[in-house]
Design an enzyme around this catalytic site. Structure first.
Site, PDB file in Angstrom:
ATOM      1  N   TYR A 121      22.389  -7.945  -3.166  1.00  0.00           N
ATOM      2  CA  TYR A 121      21.866  -7.286  -1.483  1.00  0.00           C
ATOM      3  C   TYR A 121      19.943  -6.920  -1.521  1.00  0.00           C
ATOM      4  O   TYR A 121      20.074  -6.615  -0.677  1.00  0.00           O
ATOM      5  CB  TYR A 121      22.527  -6.735  -0.791  1.00  0.00           C
ATOM      6  CG  TYR A 121      24.057  -6.311  -0.768  1.00  0.00           C
ATOM      7  CD1 TYR A 121      24.062  -7.193   0.170  1.00  0.00           C
ATOM      8  CD2 TYR A 121      25.443  -6.310  -1.815  1.00  0.00           C
ATOM      9  CE1 TYR A 121      25.940  -7.581   0.827  1.00  0.00           C
ATOM     10  CE2 TYR A 121      25.961  -6.602  -1.155  1.00  0.00           C
ATOM     11  CZ  TYR A 121      26.585  -6.748  -0.528  1.00  0.00           C
ATOM     12  OH  TYR A 121      27.498  -7.573  -0.315  1.00  0.00           O
ATOM     13  N   CYS A 160       0.451  -1.051   0.013  1.00  0.00           N
ATOM     14  CA  CYS A 160      -0.263   0.052   0.175  1.00  0.00           C
ATOM     15  C   CYS A 160       1.102   1.835  -0.311  1.00  0.00           C
ATOM     16  O   CYS A 160       0.845   2.039   0.552  1.00  0.00           O
ATOM     17  CB  CYS A 160      -1.182   0.400   1.120  1.00  0.00           C
ATOM     18  SG  CYS A 160      -0.422  -0.527   2.867  1.00  0.00           S
TER      19      CYS A 160
END
Length: 86
Positions: free
Chosen positions: A64, A36
């Protein structure tokens, strides 16, 4: 998309579109996750034709990408990993 920047945070962090494999060209499409937040954008203006249930493969996610991601935001399941041979 079941995943998003809580799994591969690199695009949002670096402000770029994640490279994807395009099997069927189509209209420019923005690929987003299910969080969201408007920052949950994985790739912008990708010329691809997608339909419900299609799998999107992101290339070169980076070493990463998972480590710097906010995995538990907001309590979505953790990603499963699938390795493609080379």
């Amino acid at each position: 998309m079941a995943g998003g920047t809580h799994h591969i945070r690199t695009p949002a962090t670096k402000g770029h579109s994640q490279r994807v494999v395009i099997d069927e060209p189509g209209e420019p499409t923005t690929i987003v996750g299910r969080l969201c937040t408007p920052k949950d954008t994985m790739a912008r203006h990708v010329p691809v034709s997608l339909k419900t249930g299609d799998v999107v493969e992101f290339l070169m996610a980076g070493a990463y990408a998972w480590n710097i991601s906010h995995h538990d935001f907001p309590m979505h399941p953790k990603a499963s990993f699938h390795y493609v041979g080379g």
